[in-house]
Design an enzyme around this catalytic site. Sequence first.
Site, short mmCIF file in Angstrom:
data_model
loop_
_atom_site.label_atom_id
_atom_site.label_comp_id
_atom_site.label_asym_id
_atom_site.label_seq_id
_atom_site.Cartn_x
_atom_site.Cartn_y
_atom_site.Cartn_z
N ASP A 64 24.27 34.76 35.97
CA ASP A 64 24.31 35.79 34.99
C ASP A 64 25.44 36.14 34.03
O ASP A 64 25.54 36.67 32.98
CB ASP A 64 24.01 37.33 35.70
CG ASP A 64 25.18 37.53 36.80
OD1 ASP A 64 25.95 36.89 36.94
OD2 ASP A 64 24.88 38.64 37.24
N HIS A 65 26.77 35.38 34.54
CA HIS A 65 27.91 35.41 33.69
C HIS A 65 28.09 34.44 32.66
O HIS A 65 28.31 34.71 31.75
CB HIS A 65 29.07 35.30 34.65
CG HIS A 65 29.45 36.47 35.53
ND1 HIS A 65 28.34 37.12 36.41
CD2 HIS A 65 30.66 37.21 35.79
CE1 HIS A 65 29.17 38.14 37.11
NE2 HIS A 65 30.41 38.27 36.52
N ASP A 120 31.13 39.77 43.83
CA ASP A 120 31.45 40.51 42.83
C ASP A 120 31.70 42.06 43.07
O ASP A 120 31.20 42.70 43.80
CB ASP A 120 30.33 40.69 41.85
CG ASP A 120 30.41 40.78 40.39
OD1 ASP A 120 30.54 39.88 39.65
OD2 ASP A 120 30.64 42.03 40.18
N ARG A 382 35.01 47.89 32.48
CA ARG A 382 36.57 47.53 32.24
C ARG A 382 37.05 47.12 30.96
O ARG A 382 36.32 46.68 30.04
CB ARG A 382 36.82 45.83 33.07
CG ARG A 382 36.45 46.39 34.55
CD ARG A 382 36.93 44.96 35.26
NE ARG A 382 36.64 45.51 36.90
CZ ARG A 382 36.27 44.78 37.86
NH1 ARG A 382 35.87 43.50 37.58
NH2 ARG A 382 36.26 45.19 39.08
N SER A 535 38.45 42.49 39.25
CA SER A 535 37.50 41.31 39.82
C SER A 535 37.72 40.83 41.23
O SER A 535 38.95 40.73 41.60
CB SER A 535 37.34 40.42 38.72
OG SER A 535 37.00 39.20 39.35
N ARG A 537 37.19 37.91 42.04
CA ARG A 537 37.12 36.50 41.97
C ARG A 537 38.39 36.01 42.76
O ARG A 537 39.74 36.34 42.68
CB ARG A 537 37.65 36.18 40.46
CG ARG A 537 38.58 36.49 39.88
CD ARG A 537 38.86 36.10 38.28
NE ARG A 537 37.93 37.11 37.60
CZ ARG A 537 37.96 37.45 36.32
NH1 ARG A 537 39.13 37.01 35.54
NH2 ARG A 537 37.11 38.24 35.72
C1 MIC Z 1 34.09 40.99 36.36
O1 MIC Z 1 33.21 42.13 36.20
O2 MIC Z 1 35.52 40.99 36.25
C2 MIC Z 1 33.54 39.96 37.29
C3 MIC Z 1 33.45 38.61 36.27
O3 MIC Z 1 32.01 40.29 37.30
C4 MIC Z 1 33.78 39.59 38.51
C5 MIC Z 1 33.56 38.44 39.08
C6 MIC Z 1 34.16 37.22 38.68
O4 MIC Z 1 35.34 37.13 38.31
O5 MIC Z 1 33.47 36.15 38.59
C7 MIC Z 1 34.10 40.92 39.53
O6 MIC Z 1 33.89 41.87 39.07
O7 MIC Z 1 34.05 40.57 40.66
FE1 SF4 Z 2 29.00 41.04 34.79
FE2 SF4 Z 2 31.33 41.75 35.87
FE3 SF4 Z 2 30.57 42.77 33.75
FE4 SF4 Z 2 29.23 43.70 35.53
S1 SF4 Z 2 31.37 44.14 34.97
S2 SF4 Z 2 28.36 42.86 33.44
S3 SF4 Z 2 29.35 41.73 36.86
S4 SF4 Z 2 31.17 40.69 34.15
#
Ligand code: MIC
Ligand code: SF4
Length: 644
Positions: A64-65, A120, A382, A535, A537
């Site tokens: 999905d990313h 995530d 965010r 995140s 990650r």
């Molecule tokens: C995000 O919202 O920052 C992400 C991308 O979904 C991350 C995961 C990632 O960095 O792959 C998260 O929230 O954990």
């Molecule tokens: Fe995707 Fe992370 Fe954004 Fe949610 S917050 S939509 S999981 S990138």
Amino acid sequence: MAKNVAQKLIDGHLVSGEAQQGKEVNIRIDQTLTQDATGTMAYLQFEAMGVPKVRTELSVSYVDHNTLQYGGFENADDHRFLQTLASKYGIYFSRPGNGICHQVHLERFGKPGKTLLGSDSHTPTSGGIGMLAIGAGGLDVAVAMGGGAFSLTYPKVVLVNLKGKLKPWVSAKDVILEILRKLTVKGGVGKVIEYGGEGVKNLTVPERATITNMGAELGATTSVFPSDDVTKEFLKAQGREADWNELKADEDAKYDERIDLDLGKLEPMIARPHMPDAVCKVSEIEGMKVDQVCVGSCTNSSYRDLMLVADTFKKGGFKVHPEVSMTISPGSKQVLDMISLNKGLSHMIEAGARILEATCGPCIGNGQSPPSGGVSLRTFNRNFEGRSGTKDGKVYLCSPEVAVAAAIYGVITDPRKLGKYPKVKLPAKFLVDDSMVVPPAKDPSKVNIVRGPNIKELPKQGALSDSLKGKVLIKLGDNITTDHITPAGTWLKYRSNVPKYAESVFSAIDARFHEKAKAAGGGFVIGGENYGQGSSREHAALCPMYLGIKAIVAKSFARIHKDNLVNFGILPLTFEDPADYDGISDGDELELPGLKKGITSGDSVVLKNVTKGKEIKLKHGYSPRQIDTILAGGTLNYTTAKGK
Ligand code: MIC
Ligand code: SF4
């Protein structure tokens, strides 16, 4: 003993440890989820464990990313790797286009009373249906897929006692923004936020999920709602009534803290750049010109959210303002399918909105970056500096109601001015079609895992040395996010390629950081409060490890990131006296002598600032398991050694 919902969920899954606040406990994980940006690493780690098939009740791998890559093969290679691996190891594969992991999991897979571990940070979305849903690093999820327990610090439980009903044009996003305003981005650390009170029944499941989703921004371990008749109705409408279980707090359950919130008194709220807790009332900043409006992300992309936008346009005969670029990202194929059948989609297209895929899209900086210095209103969770892809872009976080009002007027507008509120009723039956979820192979021996050139081997690290020496490579302030450490956006395609992705480390702060770190043979990073928030990650630990970073010394750490650092054998250490932060400068030569003894015999280690001729006391606060992991040089070394 009377228990609250969080305690029932944790205690009901306890494998070992003492159910006492502040102590480390290990819990059984029923379900896991991964997404493509963290999934490749999680599965490489899972493979390294040598387990033939996942040992959970259900594991789902979502894409999905990173779905639409410009000019390159990397994403497509990752997808093929993920799909073939899922098929071989007993994992369900949700294809790109099926939707954002958290939205789809809530709709199709989540079950009240179960535990869910996801790679995530917004995994707590499923807390909206009474799951204990926790975000973690990929390695922790890999261990859970292999049947291993998940370790967490037994949390404090905060009751958010809701009463009343939301007023027209005020919605779930305003609830969580108000809580963020009160508690701040580090107010939830070490806590589970549990919602209760008579106001709960007035919130639908998608509304509850918006609230638990964005509880991640509080730094909380997770957020949870009880599972009640509203939950039952939702699951029934998803054709999953059999998955329902009642889950509620006992009459005289105790809580560590309590916040009372009258839903009827809330107003439309907005978070200003660049933190989700920089919240004020919309009315305070009305009139500011807006360049972009984005509706979507796992926070606000449900059927309810998109129909609210569609109906507002249709019923008021409104169009998108000519100076605003508006995008809509549906949360799932189900949402997109339903709004296209009932014409909601046409209403948004007629109004001038641009329709994107059912993926994360602009939320992770994949397209639709704001213009230079531009103002972007987003229903996301965010708004960290630079995350949108435009360094000087000003991102505001708000509800779909506030977003559509700004799209119409071209300026920040209190949505209560829009007239009659088009309250959205949830359908008695959602459109169910799981054809984009591919089940695992019946005969795994016939499946070959396909690895393109972007899938690189996992970097390794040796056991901890007794003394660490090096320079301060960078000194940072408070609330450094994992987006600062390893940015997403254009770098996302290198999530399976650590040597390449490591070039991104701190690049927004110091473009030459990775060269500096490599030339120095590694060193130390100094941080302020809440280092590593945001995140999940694990690359934010893995890439610094690859560059030779040995320890991060900060005033405090965010939960997931601290666990990730331990998992990859980097020492997270905190100042005993936060004022000592001021006694260290960029470039100072530091030394951590006698580490093994220091770590195993107490909570304190000594840091020598060789340049300044000073000694500073640091704390580690590691559990016995974390000590063994750190000594071994990380979780993979530790589990392999244990297995021998
Ligand atoms: C995000 O919202 O920052 C992400 C991308 O979904 C991350 C995961 C990632 O960095 O792959 C998260 O929230 O954990
Ligand atoms: Fe995707 Fe992370 Fe954004 Fe949610 S917050 S939509 S999981 S990138």
